[in-house]
Design a protein around this motif. Structure first.
Motif, PDB file in Angstrom:
ATOM      1  N   LYS A 109       0.828  -1.202   0.000  1.00 42.92           N
ATOM      2  CA  LYS A 109       0.000   0.000   0.000  1.00 42.92           C
ATOM      3  C   LYS A 109       0.865   1.257   0.000  1.00 42.92           C
ATOM      4  CE  LYS A 109      -3.676   0.039   2.605  1.00 42.92           C
ATOM      5  NZ  LYS A 109      -4.571   0.127   3.799  1.00 42.92           N
ATOM      6  N   GLN A 110       1.924   1.271   0.803  1.00 44.45           N
ATOM      7  CA  GLN A 110       2.804   2.434   0.866  1.00 44.45           C
ATOM      8  C   GLN A 110       3.478   2.695  -0.477  1.00 44.45           C
ATOM      9  OE1 GLN A 110       5.986   2.082   3.746  1.00 44.45           O
ATOM     10  NE2 GLN A 110       6.820   4.097   3.295  1.00 44.45           N
ATOM     11  N   GLY A 111       4.013   1.633  -1.078  1.00 43.29           N
ATOM     12  CA  GLY A 111       4.716   1.788  -2.348  1.00 43.29           C
ATOM     13  C   GLY A 111       3.814   2.266  -3.467  1.00 43.29           C
ATOM     14  N   LEU A 112       2.635   1.659  -3.588  1.00 41.03           N
ATOM     15  CA  LEU A 112       1.722   2.048  -4.664  1.00 41.03           C
ATOM     16  C   LEU A 112       1.111   3.431  -4.419  1.00 41.03           C
ATOM     17  CD1 LEU A 112      -0.041  -1.347  -5.459  1.00 41.03           C
ATOM     18  CD2 LEU A 112       1.617  -0.114  -6.861  1.00 41.03           C
ATOM     19  N   SER A 113       0.919   3.778  -3.144  1.00 46.38           N
ATOM     20  CA  SER A 113       0.420   5.129  -2.831  1.00 46.38           C
ATOM     21  C   SER A 113       1.429   6.173  -3.292  1.00 46.38           C
ATOM     22  CB  SER A 113       0.175   5.268  -1.329  1.00 46.38           C
ATOM     23  OG  SER A 113      -0.886   4.442  -0.912  1.00 46.38           O
ATOM     24  N   MET A 114       2.709   5.897  -3.056  1.00 42.00           N
ATOM     25  CA  MET A 114       3.755   6.813  -3.515  1.00 42.00           C
ATOM     26  C   MET A 114       3.753   6.913  -5.035  1.00 42.00           C
ATOM     27  SD  MET A 114       6.939   5.856  -0.981  1.00 42.00           S
ATOM     28  CE  MET A 114       7.990   7.183  -1.633  1.00 42.00           C
ATOM     29  N   ALA A 115       3.502   5.784  -5.690  1.00 38.99           N
ATOM     30  CA  ALA A 115       3.472   5.778  -7.157  1.00 38.99           C
ATOM     31  C   ALA A 115       2.289   6.586  -7.679  1.00 38.99           C
ATOM     32  CB  ALA A 115       3.410   4.343  -7.667  1.00 38.99           C
ATOM     33  N   VAL A 116       1.133   6.373  -7.079  1.00 41.30           N
ATOM     34  CA  VAL A 116      -0.067   7.097  -7.502  1.00 41.30           C
ATOM     35  C   VAL A 116       0.090   8.602  -7.262  1.00 41.30           C
ATOM     36  CG1 VAL A 116      -2.523   7.444  -7.007  1.00 41.30           C
ATOM     37  CG2 VAL A 116      -1.612   5.120  -7.196  1.00 41.30           C
ATOM     38  N   ASP A 117       0.822   8.939  -6.188  1.00 40.40           N
ATOM     39  CA  ASP A 117       1.046  10.350  -5.853  1.00 40.40           C
ATOM     40  C   ASP A 117       2.077  11.019  -6.758  1.00 40.40           C
ATOM     41  OD1 ASP A 117      -0.815  10.204  -3.856  1.00 40.40           O
ATOM     42  OD2 ASP A 117       0.638   9.889  -2.254  1.00 40.40           O
ATOM     43  N   GLY A 118       2.675  10.241  -7.658  1.00 42.87           N
ATOM     44  CA  GLY A 118       3.593  10.810  -8.631  1.00 42.87           C
ATOM     45  C   GLY A 118       5.045  10.875  -8.209  1.00 42.87           C
ATOM     46  N   ASN A 119       5.437  10.117  -7.184  1.00 38.48           N
ATOM     47  CA  ASN A 119       6.838  10.110  -6.770  1.00 38.48           C
ATOM     48  C   ASN A 119       7.719   9.428  -7.812  1.00 38.48           C
ATOM     49  OD1 ASN A 119       7.127  11.043  -3.729  1.00 38.48           O
ATOM     50  ND2 ASN A 119       5.204   9.889  -3.874  1.00 38.48           N
ATOM     51  N   GLU A 120       8.967   9.869  -7.884  1.00 43.58           N
ATOM     52  CA  GLU A 120       9.920   9.263  -8.808  1.00 43.58           C
ATOM     53  C   GLU A 120      10.247   7.835  -8.369  1.00 43.58           C
ATOM     54  OE1 GLU A 120      11.104  10.550 -11.571  1.00 43.58           O
ATOM     55  OE2 GLU A 120      10.082  12.489 -11.334  1.00 43.58           O
ATOM     56  N   ILE A 121      10.629   7.014  -9.335  1.00 37.68           N
ATOM     57  CA  ILE A 121      10.959   5.617  -9.038  1.00 37.68           C
ATOM     58  C   ILE A 121      12.094   5.528  -8.025  1.00 37.68           C
ATOM     59  CG2 ILE A 121      11.941   3.496 -10.003  1.00 37.68           C
ATOM     60  CD1 ILE A 121      10.342   3.976 -12.513  1.00 37.68           C
ATOM     61  N   GLU A 122      13.103   6.408  -8.186  1.00 30.77           N
ATOM     62  CA  GLU A 122      14.249   6.383  -7.277  1.00 30.77           C
ATOM     63  C   GLU A 122      13.813   6.650  -5.836  1.00 30.77           C
ATOM     64  OE1 GLU A 122      14.088   8.064 -10.077  1.00 30.77           O
ATOM     65  OE2 GLU A 122      15.552   6.991 -11.345  1.00 30.77           O
ATOM     66  N   THR A 123      12.883   7.579  -5.664  1.00 22.06           N
ATOM     67  CA  THR A 123      12.386   7.912  -4.322  1.00 22.06           C
ATOM     68  C   THR A 123      11.633   6.736  -3.716  1.00 22.06           C
ATOM     69  OG1 THR A 123      12.147  10.235  -4.969  1.00 22.06           O
ATOM     70  CG2 THR A 123      10.963   9.523  -2.996  1.00 22.06           C
TER      71      THR A 123
END
Length: 256
Positions: A109-123
């Motif tokens: 959930k944390q990882g995909l939430s970051m992805a949905v929020d537009g965070n860079e892959i490196e972050t």
């Protein structure tokens, strides 16, 4: 329940008892309350001295992990990730927002939430790798407590035996009582060794083994999240994730 733990402990007790009975002994006589009091609490308390408080608390909280069947199912997790990957590839990352809120795994959930929020892959990768590192360190510390207790137990069994012998030798004028005292003293040695190699020590190693599965699942999910963000073909991503399965597990593709 994890049958390998339950059957292992009960099987060991049974075989020792049978061997003792065949030699004319009585396994019940080995259960000595004084020996248990001297060894078991002292072992656990002594092991606290060299263990971080967080890991002591975690060691007892992790008893459920040791005795219960592992909840990690890599095949189901791969299936879940590929479904999310297919949806993201078809409808875009933002389409996962509603699905993410329903996920049962906080790491995913944390990882995909970051992805949905537009965070860079490196972050995303740096953040989740830190979570994996801390998870591994935490369970290693918890397992170390039980392993250390297992290493301490035989020595305290020897201490209990020596204390019993000291008391027994004070009864030289009564050979019968002295013999009973010596017999009672050696039950401490048996208790210490049994605790080390059948109960406490194996519990630590079992926790370490199960924590490996927890960490491996997190690494699999991280690879899946990166693949989703990259927009990898779901079939290609699945082929990659199936490599996380051990040689003992059959690899079944949901695309076949």
């Amino acid at each position: 329940m994890d049958l390998t733990v339950i059957l292992g402990i009960l099987g060991a007790i049974t075989t020792i008892s049978i061997g003792d009975l065949m030699e004319g002994g009585n396994p019940v006589h080995v259960v000595h309350i004084t020996s248990l009091i001297i060894i078991m609490p002292t072992t656990l308390l002594a092991s606290m001295v060299s263990t971080d408080g967080e890991h002591i608390k975690g060691a007892f909280k992790s008893l459920g992990i040791i005795f219960k069947k592992s909840t990690v199912n890599l095949e189901e997790r791969i299936h879940q990730i590929i479904e999310l990957s297919t949806m993201a590839r078809r409808d875009g990352l933002l389409s996962l927002e509603a699905k993410v809120a329903q996920l049962d795994n906080e790491f995913l959930k944390q990882g995909l939430s970051m992805a949905v929020d537009g965070n860079e892959i490196e972050t995303i990768e740096e953040t989740l790798e830190l979570v994996i590192e801390e998870t591994e360190h935490y369970y290693h510390g918890c397992a170390h407590y039980w392993i250390l207790a297992g290493e301490t137990s035989p020595v305290l069994g020897l201490v209990g035996a020596v204390l019993g012998l000291i008391l027994a030798l004070q009864k030289l004028d009564n050979p019968k009582e002295m013999a009973e005292g010596i017999a009672g003293a050696f039950t401490a040695t048996v208790t210490g060794i049994f605790s080390a190699y059948v109960l406490i020590g194996p519990m630590g190693n079992k926790l370490k083994a199960k924590s490996h599965h927890i960490v491996k699942e997190q690494k699999l999910m991280l690879a899946g999240i990166i693949g989703i963000v990259h927009g990898d073909n779901p079939r290609t991503l699945e082929a990659k994730l199936l490599n996380y399965l051990s040689p003992a597990e059959e690899k079944h593709s949901q695309f076949n």
